[in-house]
Design a protein around this motif. Structure first.
Motif, PDB file in Angstrom:
ATOM      1  N   GLY A   2       0.409  -1.078   0.416  1.00  0.00           N
ATOM      2  CA  GLY A   2      -0.283  -0.108  -0.077  1.00  0.00           C
ATOM      3  C   GLY A   2       1.044   0.978   0.122  1.00  0.00           C
ATOM      4  O   GLY A   2       0.951   2.295  -0.935  1.00  0.00           O
ATOM      5  N   LEU A   3       2.090   1.738   0.906  1.00  0.00           N
ATOM      6  CA  LEU A   3       2.803   2.458   1.052  1.00  0.00           C
ATOM      7  C   LEU A   3       3.123   2.790  -0.391  1.00  0.00           C
ATOM      8  O   LEU A   3       3.636   3.747  -0.738  1.00  0.00           O
ATOM      9  CB  LEU A   3       3.191   2.837   2.007  1.00  0.00           C
ATOM     10  CG  LEU A   3       3.600   3.175   3.138  1.00  0.00           C
ATOM     11  CD1 LEU A   3       2.937   4.312   3.893  1.00  0.00           C
ATOM     12  CD2 LEU A   3       5.511   3.634   4.339  1.00  0.00           C
ATOM     13  N   TRP A  61       1.014   3.972  -3.008  1.00  0.00           N
ATOM     14  CA  TRP A  61       0.939   5.293  -2.779  1.00  0.00           C
ATOM     15  C   TRP A  61       1.776   6.244  -4.101  1.00  0.00           C
ATOM     16  O   TRP A  61       0.616   6.982  -4.319  1.00  0.00           O
ATOM     17  CB  TRP A  61       0.176   5.488  -1.456  1.00  0.00           C
ATOM     18  CG  TRP A  61       0.616   6.820  -0.990  1.00  0.00           C
ATOM     19  CD1 TRP A  61       0.374   8.299  -2.147  1.00  0.00           C
ATOM     20  CD2 TRP A  61       0.802   7.697   0.212  1.00  0.00           C
ATOM     21  NE1 TRP A  61       0.063   8.987  -1.241  1.00  0.00           N
ATOM     22  CE2 TRP A  61       0.981   8.640   0.152  1.00  0.00           C
ATOM     23  CE3 TRP A  61       1.377   7.293   1.528  1.00  0.00           C
ATOM     24  CZ2 TRP A  61       0.686   9.811   1.569  1.00  0.00           C
ATOM     25  CZ3 TRP A  61       1.243   8.044   2.361  1.00  0.00           C
ATOM     26  CH2 TRP A  61       0.847   8.955   2.689  1.00  0.00           C
ATOM     27  N   ASN A  84       0.892   8.288  -7.186  1.00  0.00           N
ATOM     28  CA  ASN A  84       1.511   9.717  -7.150  1.00  0.00           C
ATOM     29  C   ASN A  84       1.950   9.971  -8.908  1.00  0.00           C
ATOM     30  O   ASN A  84       1.645  11.046  -9.384  1.00  0.00           O
ATOM     31  CB  ASN A  84       1.804  10.557  -6.247  1.00  0.00           C
ATOM     32  CG  ASN A  84       0.617  10.575  -4.693  1.00  0.00           C
ATOM     33  OD1 ASN A  84      -0.239  10.766  -4.668  1.00  0.00           O
ATOM     34  ND2 ASN A  84       1.325  11.397  -3.562  1.00  0.00           N
ATOM     35  N   GLN A 115       4.892  13.808   0.061  1.00  0.00           N
ATOM     36  CA  GLN A 115       4.086  12.702  -0.269  1.00  0.00           C
ATOM     37  C   GLN A 115       5.535  11.293  -0.381  1.00  0.00           C
ATOM     38  O   GLN A 115       5.242  10.385   0.711  1.00  0.00           O
ATOM     39  CB  GLN A 115       2.836  12.155  -0.619  1.00  0.00           C
ATOM     40  CG  GLN A 115       1.725  12.950  -0.234  1.00  0.00           C
ATOM     41  CD  GLN A 115       0.146  13.156  -0.830  1.00  0.00           C
ATOM     42  OE1 GLN A 115       0.090  12.281  -1.708  1.00  0.00           O
ATOM     43  NE2 GLN A 115      -0.695  13.434   0.016  1.00  0.00           N
ATOM     44  N   VAL A 146       7.091   8.365   2.422  1.00  0.00           N
ATOM     45  CA  VAL A 146       6.772   6.949   2.298  1.00  0.00           C
ATOM     46  C   VAL A 146       8.550   6.212   2.718  1.00  0.00           C
ATOM     47  O   VAL A 146       9.325   5.738   2.859  1.00  0.00           O
ATOM     48  CB  VAL A 146       6.901   6.721   1.055  1.00  0.00           C
ATOM     49  CG1 VAL A 146       7.206   5.405   0.983  1.00  0.00           C
ATOM     50  CG2 VAL A 146       5.060   7.144   1.462  1.00  0.00           C
ATOM     51  N   VAL A 174      -4.601   3.679   2.026  1.00  0.00           N
ATOM     52  CA  VAL A 174      -3.667   4.286   1.477  1.00  0.00           C
ATOM     53  C   VAL A 174      -3.411   4.229   0.151  1.00  0.00           C
ATOM     54  O   VAL A 174      -3.177   6.104  -0.086  1.00  0.00           O
ATOM     55  CB  VAL A 174      -2.380   4.016   2.506  1.00  0.00           C
ATOM     56  CG1 VAL A 174      -0.996   4.330   2.289  1.00  0.00           C
ATOM     57  CG2 VAL A 174      -2.712   3.417   4.016  1.00  0.00           C
ATOM     58  N   PRO A 175      -3.197   4.016  -0.123  1.00  0.00           N
ATOM     59  CA  PRO A 175      -3.525   3.992  -1.622  1.00  0.00           C
ATOM     60  C   PRO A 175      -4.004   4.904  -2.794  1.00  0.00           C
ATOM     61  O   PRO A 175      -3.543   5.689  -3.073  1.00  0.00           O
ATOM     62  CB  PRO A 175      -2.632   2.811  -2.517  1.00  0.00           C
ATOM     63  CG  PRO A 175      -3.548   1.213  -1.286  1.00  0.00           C
ATOM     64  CD  PRO A 175      -3.260   2.124  -0.362  1.00  0.00           C
ATOM     65  N   TYR A 230      -5.065   8.242   0.069  1.00  0.00           N
ATOM     66  CA  TYR A 230      -4.225   9.438   0.368  1.00  0.00           C
ATOM     67  C   TYR A 230      -3.948  10.085  -0.905  1.00  0.00           C
ATOM     68  O   TYR A 230      -2.683  10.660  -0.999  1.00  0.00           O
ATOM     69  CB  TYR A 230      -2.839   8.300   1.352  1.00  0.00           C
ATOM     70  CG  TYR A 230      -3.423   8.032   2.510  1.00  0.00           C
ATOM     71  CD1 TYR A 230      -4.368   7.989   3.228  1.00  0.00           C
ATOM     72  CD2 TYR A 230      -1.925   8.029   3.680  1.00  0.00           C
ATOM     73  CE1 TYR A 230      -4.890   8.220   4.469  1.00  0.00           C
ATOM     74  CE2 TYR A 230      -2.396   7.586   5.083  1.00  0.00           C
ATOM     75  CZ  TYR A 230      -3.512   7.928   5.424  1.00  0.00           C
ATOM     76  OH  TYR A 230      -3.579   6.979   6.423  1.00  0.00           O
ATOM     77  N   SER A 231      -3.683   9.685  -2.005  1.00  0.00           N
ATOM     78  CA  SER A 231      -3.050   9.941  -2.825  1.00  0.00           C
ATOM     79  C   SER A 231      -4.469  11.500  -3.868  1.00  0.00           C
ATOM     80  O   SER A 231      -3.879  11.790  -4.899  1.00  0.00           O
ATOM     81  CB  SER A 231      -2.926   9.226  -3.991  1.00  0.00           C
ATOM     82  OG  SER A 231      -4.153   8.174  -4.582  1.00  0.00           O
ATOM     83  N   TYR A 238      -8.196  14.799   3.527  1.00  0.00           N
ATOM     84  CA  TYR A 238      -7.216  13.797   4.297  1.00  0.00           C
ATOM     85  C   TYR A 238      -6.793  13.893   5.985  1.00  0.00           C
ATOM     86  O   TYR A 238      -6.650  13.387   7.064  1.00  0.00           O
ATOM     87  CB  TYR A 238      -6.010  13.759   3.287  1.00  0.00           C
ATOM     88  CG  TYR A 238      -4.560  13.164   4.016  1.00  0.00           C
ATOM     89  CD1 TYR A 238      -4.472  11.786   4.271  1.00  0.00           C
ATOM     90  CD2 TYR A 238      -3.390  14.333   4.341  1.00  0.00           C
ATOM     91  CE1 TYR A 238      -4.001  10.736   5.127  1.00  0.00           C
ATOM     92  CE2 TYR A 238      -2.621  13.128   5.711  1.00  0.00           C
ATOM     93  CZ  TYR A 238      -2.537  11.955   5.892  1.00  0.00           C
ATOM     94  OH  TYR A 238      -1.884  11.253   6.293  1.00  0.00           O
TER      95      TYR A 238
END
Ligand code: NDP
Length: 638
Positions: free
Chosen positions: A415-416, A419, A423, A450, A454, A487-488, A491-492, A595
């Motif tokens: 996921g991280l 992300w 992006n 971001q 990460v 998250v992906p 958060y994007s 967010y």
């Protein structure tokens, strides 16, 4: 009037707090108010125990060789479960056991085996006898620990440590130990080495007998450590969260693509299923997940130990997240070089989100089903025994397939890292849709902020091992969905928003936003680094200037430095950074600020959860910390 199960004077087995061991105890009295029994161990120790920690002697005596058991796991004939039930804290896994230590270590002066007794039964009787003797010796020094007795006080404490006003009890006074005291006994053993070794030898022999001997040689019944204190609004709350979050995710994504992306507008219609589901996309998602799993398995990077788990073991974790990120970057770079169309991800963004959702639900189901067979010592302290709640919060604390730790892997990898890739996809999509030769300054700011977040998380991967996610929450839908979907794809959102809603940022504004981001980053990183360094080595000379409060668990709390500013300085830094991620999108719509708003709610709730757990863990010491540091997240405000 509530009834009681055991009568005064009855001899039963009482669980030793914080462990899975049961000893013979006598019931002295029962308090109908607190529903606690006062029991007396054979060495004279008096404790207060809950009814669930007491078992009739008969429930142990029935477990003789060849006897039938009512336990479902026994009926299934699950060997791993039956072995782990007899586990005692501190026992090493069979794989690490030295064969040389398996020699029969009978206590000197014990009578020889009776000739007409079967060899294994006599041997086992010896072991049980010796084990009992040693365990009884073990009781006395350990009970001194929770009250700051000089023998048990943690001796690595800095000189300026403040003491708690914990009342010192006389030996005659009875006391109640919480389950959390297990950490003390696992972290700082007070037994003389000789006894420790003797105990281990006996345990090894016993396990050997269990492995080779006839069917059932379990001695103790271990109850699952499950909570009745349900969070997130209990069963109805988590049920609504599980339905609401995926729905809200699609609402956000569909709204973000609108020309007027106002959350107050009527929700855009959901595309037909054929527009939401594509098997090829699901295949691409699986490929992504398993490539990350492959990187995780690479034997590169340091191996470290996590914090002790319920049975005293420390699990091992390989730190190679940063290498996985480098390898992924190289793979994505090569794909771009060879002309692979990353725009495919943008065109099928909703399908990817649905693929990730389906995968996370399937993973949660798998996790729940396998956790039904997990031994009690491996259950998460937040699990409750309720199917819906445990499916959400996670029943097993650290589910592993061999050495592959599923939760640890999902926390920082697919996921991280995903992300960052999403992006990048948005950055390329912006250039395409807006006919730009270079990305906008707003998009560059969002992407680089971001990206830094990460990379920082992966570089400091070890820090995740002391977070609530790893040490407290199980692995279920909450973390699977959070890590792999939320998250992906959420958060994007700022980058996704900028693709169709350009916003020009002037350089002075950009400088202000960068300064804000750096300020948040410094608070976040320094606070986390300070706590991690302190937890790793409380006597670290670099932390010698900091003030601490001693707690009855042997662990101290920082009361100066970052942790003297507010009780969660790391959350403060994280929130400042979140604001800096949204500002480049301007003020036309609230969507890019979703967010920050969501994150503030999450962290306020998380802070309250952590506070409850810390108060349970540290008691009066935590109250003193709260007096010394009155603000939770924002100085002078909250
Ligand atoms: P923390 O890292 O803040 O850990 C809380 C624990 O720290 C407590 O349970 C306690 O554990 C210990 N602690 C608390 N106060 C003190 C003190 N004064 N001195 C020493 N130890 C103390 O919690 P989280 O796991 O919630 O957060 C970790 C990081 O992850 C944070 O930076 C947070 O912002 C971030 N995060 C990010 C999310 C995202 O989606 N981007 C989501 C959630 C978190 P013990 O005493 O047992 O060691």
């Amino acid at each position: 009037m509530p009834s009681r199960k055991f009568a005064d004077g009855e001899v039963v087995r009482g669980r030793w707090p914080g462990s899975s061991l049961y000893y013979e105890v006598e019931i002295l009295s029962h308090d109908s108010g607190s529903q606690l029994y006062t029991v007396k161990y054979k060495d004279g120790t008096e404790l207060e125990l809950k009814e669930s920690d007491i078992k009739p002697l008969a429930s142990f005596r029935q477990r003789k060789s060849g006897s039938t058991s009512s336990s479902p796991s026994r009926r299934r004939g699950n060997p791993s479960r039956s072995r782990s039930r007899s586990r005692s804290p501190g026992r090493r896994s069979p794989a690490r056991r030295s064969p040389a230590r398996r020699s029969p270590g009978r206590s000197p002066g014990r009578p020889p085996k009776s000739s007409h007794q079967p060899a294994s039964a006599a041997h086992r009787a010896d072991i049980t006898e010796i084990r009992k003797e040693v365990l009884e010796v073990k009781l006395t020094p350990l009970v001194l620990k929770p009250f700051g007795n000089s023998i048990s006080r943690y001796n690595g404490e800095p000189e300026h440590t403040e003491r708690n006003d914990i009342p010192h009890k006389t030996p005659q006074e009875k006391f109640h130990l919480s389950q959390d005291s297990s950490y003390v006994s696992t972290q700082y053993s007070l037994r003389p080495r000789g006894e420790e070794n003797k105990l281990k030898e006996i345990e090894f022999q016993e396990e050997e007998v269990i492995t080779k001997g006839p069917a059932s040689l379990r001695t103790f019944e271990v109850p699952a450590a499950q909570t009745k204190d349900l969070e997130f609004g209990g069963v109805p709350g988590v049920f609504l969260i599980m339905l609401g979050l995926p729905t809200f995710l699609f609402l956000l994504l569909l709204t973000c693509k609108q020309k007027e992306p106002s959350l107050l507008n009527f929700p855009p219609p959901l595309p037909a299923l054929s527009g939401l589901w594509e098997t090829r996309v699901f295949g691409a998602y699986l490929l992504w997940f398993f490539v990350q799993a492959l990187f995780y398995l690479l034997p590169i990077g340091r191996v470290v130990e996590g914090t002790p788990v319920a049975d005293g073991r420390r699990l091992k974790y390989r730190l190679n997240g940063f290498y996985a990120f480098l390898l992924t970057s190289a793979a994505v770079g090569a794909a771009l070089w060879w002309g692979v169309d990353l725009h495919y991800v943008y065109r099928h963004f909703l399908q990817f989100a649905l693929a990730a959702l389906v995968f996370s639900v399937a993973l949660s189901l798998y996790l729940y089903v396998r956790a039904r067979r997990a031994p009690p010592s491996q259950l998460s302290p937040s699990s409750s025994g309720n199917v819906i709640y445990d499916f959400f919060i996670g029943r097993e604390l650290n589910p592993r397939i061999g050495t592959f730790d599923l939760k640890y892997f999902c926390e920082l990898r697919p996921g991280l890292i995903g992300w960052v890739v999403v992006n990048l996809v948005m950055l390329l999509a912006e250039m395409k849709f807006q006919n730009r030769a270079t990305p906008s300054l707003a998009m560059i700011l969002v992407n680089s902020f971001q990206f830094l977040y990460v990379v920082d998380a992966l570089w400091n991967e070890e820090a995740v091992l002391t977070t609530m996610d790893i040490t407290h929450d199980g692995f279920g839908f909450m973390l699977a969905f959070g890590d792999l979907v939320w998250v992906p794809f959420v958060y994007s959102l700022q980058a996704f928003y900028l693709v169709h809603h350009p916003h020009e940022v002037s350089w002075p504004v950009a400088c202000f936003i960068i300064a804000l981001k750096l300020c948040g980053y410094v608070v976040f990183r320094c606070a986390n680094a300070q706590k991690n360094a302190f937890r790793k080595n409380p006597t670290d000379p670099r932390l010698a200037h900091l003030k601490t409060i001693h707690t009855s668990t042997g662990k101290n709390l920082l009361v100066s430095g970052w942790w003297g500013l507010v009780r969660h300085p790391n959350y403060l830094g994280d929130l400042i950074m979140a604001l800096a991620w949204s500002l480049p999108c301007g003020f036309n719509h609230i969507l890019p600020y979703f967010y920050v708003i969501y994150f503030a709610v999450l962290l306020v709730h998380r802070e309250a959860r952590d506070e409850r757990q810390c108060r349970k863990k540290y008691g009066v010491a935590w109250d003193r910390y709260c007096q010394r540091v009155p603000y939770r997240i924002l100085p002078y405000v909250y």
